[in-house]
Write a protein that holds these residues in place. Structure first.
Motif, mmCIF file in Angstrom:
data_model
loop_
_atom_site.group_PDB
_atom_site.id
_atom_site.type_symbol
_atom_site.label_atom_id
_atom_site.label_comp_id
_atom_site.label_asym_id
_atom_site.label_seq_id
_atom_site.Cartn_x
_atom_site.Cartn_y
_atom_site.Cartn_z
ATOM 1 N N VAL A 101 0.850 -1.200 0.000
ATOM 2 C CA VAL A 101 0.000 0.000 0.000
ATOM 3 C C VAL A 101 0.882 1.245 0.000
ATOM 4 C CG1 VAL A 101 -1.722 1.315 1.284
ATOM 5 C CG2 VAL A 101 -1.863 -1.195 1.201
ATOM 6 N N ILE A 102 0.510 2.183 -0.893
ATOM 7 C CA ILE A 102 1.226 3.453 -0.971
ATOM 8 C C ILE A 102 0.342 4.539 -0.362
ATOM 9 C CG2 ILE A 102 2.368 5.111 -2.475
ATOM 10 C CD1 ILE A 102 3.625 2.305 -2.463
ATOM 11 N N PRO A 103 0.748 5.112 0.779
ATOM 12 C CA PRO A 103 -0.071 6.164 1.417
ATOM 13 C C PRO A 103 -0.207 7.384 0.500
ATOM 14 C CG PRO A 103 1.611 5.322 2.927
ATOM 15 C CD PRO A 103 1.947 4.796 1.564
ATOM 16 N N TYR A 104 -1.382 7.890 0.398
ATOM 17 C CA TYR A 104 -1.612 9.028 -0.483
ATOM 18 C C TYR A 104 -0.936 10.284 0.058
ATOM 19 C CZ TYR A 104 -4.002 12.753 -3.011
ATOM 20 O OH TYR A 104 -4.276 13.868 -3.758
ATOM 21 N N GLU A 105 -1.078 10.541 1.329
ATOM 22 C CA GLU A 105 -0.552 11.772 1.906
ATOM 23 C C GLU A 105 0.976 11.757 2.026
ATOM 24 O OE1 GLU A 105 -1.998 14.570 2.701
ATOM 25 O OE2 GLU A 105 -4.059 13.927 2.238
ATOM 26 N N ALA A 106 1.527 10.641 2.510
ATOM 27 C CA ALA A 106 2.967 10.601 2.814
ATOM 28 C C ALA A 106 3.825 10.150 1.640
ATOM 29 C CB ALA A 106 3.217 9.681 4.005
ATOM 30 N N GLY A 107 3.233 9.357 0.740
ATOM 31 C CA GLY A 107 4.060 8.766 -0.316
ATOM 32 C C GLY A 107 4.970 7.669 0.259
ATOM 33 N N LYS A 108 5.792 7.088 -0.596
ATOM 34 C CA LYS A 108 6.643 5.980 -0.117
ATOM 35 C C LYS A 108 7.673 5.612 -1.178
ATOM 36 C CE LYS A 108 6.111 1.448 2.085
ATOM 37 N NZ LYS A 108 5.118 0.362 2.416
#
Length: 555
Positions: A101-108
């Motif tokens: 999962v790639i967080p929308y707010e934080a990115g990764k």
């Protein structure tokens, strides 16, 4: 050698292409450059018979749409076929699935590593494609493959098969030091040599040998060593003098026979060695222990109780009167001189050995045959000599092994393997085990090769070097450099370069003296990695001049 740098779009760089089929992904396409995606290495490189890739980058904050799922498969297209790496996938926070999962707010950040088995068709004509599909809800899209790399660098396959086979060595000695032995026995309290003693078998044999030596230039007497004894029942002082006189009388026998045969030592005083030992108490104990006397152990214990030698001598006399075997057999055997007549046997000259090994090998010893084979560079003659040694001395593994090494020189690997197996059956030895390891590697069984090398410890530095070749093929370049340390060879330079030491690789090649086409090609590769374009062109020109096929390989 020429490395083309692609601005690589990762599997995620194509997400933006999904915009046309899946609304809401436009932002991802617009900011695709922000991913900083890259594929390493580029071009791809073979290591340990595998091709490995690493795709990495960073999804910036507010980039990956919450309902998007992306799947990507790197595929290497080569020679009319293709080989896929493992598929990877990512998904947004609200998407269904089991991908990362790639967080929308934080990115990764992302990183995908995988490898596939190398195939020869991958060299030169291969290309790496990224095949991507994406979904958002019920909508899906598959896109045209994106080429992100061209070619597979196969530098490790430049390795040359210079496996080191070991010849078994001879123990040949031109001059052999030998000794002829004889014994003279004496009457009680006497140092006179009787006529009967002079007719004993061992004295007669010594006389005959002295006579033979007088007619043989290959036999040279070097001296005598005479140990003389007295039996332990006499007085100590008398026994010591008696032993000395007996040593002199024994040497006189040898001197008289040599004079009769007109053999004159250069330095008589140094030639005749006297070593009087006095009374032989230890000899008495040994003969008693070997005798059939019923009370021998009791007798010895009683005698050993006397620390005073004079009292012990008197007691031996008393016991001898009771036990006639002591008086008749044991004590007389102790009154003796033991003669060692030392001489040198000078063997055949090199010229004689070369001639005999070809025309009459059956009269030579195994050491002479093995040595004779080292006197010629003609491998056919060497093979004939080693075969003669194998035929005449079938239990000696060395000749069998050396026949196998000659077969390897003749590129008869199966015949060589049979010889090496036969040699190990004759005697399990580290030299042949090294050779069996080299055969195993050449036949593609690296695991067996390393097993053989482990068993060949002590055979020589060749074993370690051969291990280095296996390490290169297995992609363990640091171990290869360690194993091959001290060698200035093509393969050592290759190992250093593959291990990242281009300066060391250049030095090794400079010291190798290797002027082959492949050596110049490797020098060009090293120069390319050192960004020395002038040396690239110079060395490549020399390589292609010697082997025109290397021009296409360089491209």
């Amino acid at each position: 050698m020429k490395t083309t740098t692609f601005k690589v779009f990762s599997l995620f760089t194509l997400i933006g292409l999904l915009v046309s089929g899946c609304g809401g992904l436009g932002k991802m396409e617009k900011h695709i450059e922000e991913l900083g995606a890259k594929v390493e290495p580029e071009p791809l490189i073979v290591r340990g018979d595998s091709v490995e890739i690493n795709v990495s980058g960073i999804f910036p904050p507010k980039y990956f749409h919450k309902k998007v799922v992306v799947e990507a498969t790197p595929v290497l297209v080569h020679g009319g076929s293709e080989t896929a790496f493992d598929q990877t996938g990512f998904q947004g926070e609200d998407a269904a699935g089991n991908y990362e999962v790639i967080p929308y707010e934080a990115g990764k950040s992302f990183n995908h590593t995988d490898k596939i088995a190398y195939d020869a068709s991958m060299a030169n004509t291969s290309s790496l494609e990224l095949r991507i599909s994406g979904t958002k809800g019920n909508a899906s899209e598959t896109f045209d493959p994106l080429v992100i790399g061209t070619g597979v660098i196969t530098t490790p396959y430049l390795m040359q098969s210079d496996d080191k086979f070991i010849m078994s060595t001879d123990k040949f000695q031109r001059i052999l030091n030998k000794t002829m032995e004889a014994t003279i026995n004496y009457a009680y309290n006497s140092s006179n040599v009787t006529s009967g003693e002079l007719r004993d078998e061992d004295i007669d044999a010594m006389k005959d040998f002295i006579k033979l030596a007088a007619s043989k230039d290959s036999l040279t007497f070097t001296g005598t060593a005479v140990e003389a004894y007295a039996s332990p029942e006499g007085e100590i002082t008398l026994n010591e003098n008696l032993a000395d006189e007996r040593a002199e009388s024994a040497n006189a026998v040898v001197a008289a026979e040599m004079k009769r045969q007109k053999i004159s030592p250069e330095n008589p005083e140094a030639f005749f060695g006297n070593d009087p030992k006095g009374e032989d108490w230890e000899g008495f104990k040994d003969l008693m222990s070997q005798s059939s006397i019923a009370d021998k152990e009791l007798i010895l214990r009683v005698l050993e109780m006397y620390s005073d030698k004079n009292k012990r001598e008197q007691e031996i006399k008393n016991i001898a009167k009771t036990y006639k075997e002591i008086e008749k057999e044991i004590l007389p055997a102790l009154r003796r001189s033991q003669i060692d007549l030392n001489y040198d046997v000078v063997g055949y000259s090199d010229a004689q050995l070369k001639d005999l090994s070809v025309n009459n090998p059956d009269i030579l010893t195994v050491e002479e045959l093995l040595y004779a084979a080292t006197l010629t560079d003609d491998i056919n003659q060497q093979l004939s000599m080693y075969k003669a040694a194998e035929r005449n001395y079938p239990a000696d593994y060395r000749a069998i092994n050396n026949v196998g090494v000659i077969y390897m020189v003749q590129n008869k690997i199966n015949d060589a393997a049979s010889q090496f197996e036969k040699a190990v059956e004759a005697e399990n030895n580290p030299v042949t085990l090294n050779n069996l390891g080299a055969v195993a590697r050449l036949k593609g069984d690296r695991e067996l090769a390393l097993e053989r090398y482990a068993e060949a410890a002590g055979a020589g530095p060749e074993v370690s070097y051969n291990k280095g070749l296996v390490h290169i093929q297995n992609g363990d370049y640091s171990s290869a450099v360690s194993s091959m340390s001290g060698n200035n060879t093509f393969n050592m330079a290759l190992a250093k370069m593959l291990n990242g030491d281009t300066t060391g690789a250049k030095t090794t090649m400079d010291n190798s003296g290797d002027e082959s086409a492949h050596a110049y090609y490797l020098r060009a590769v090293i120069a390319a990695r050192m960004n020395n374009s002038a040396d690239v062109l110079s060395n490549l020109g020399s390589a292609v001049g010697k082997d025109g096929t290397l021009g296409a390989k360089a491209k």
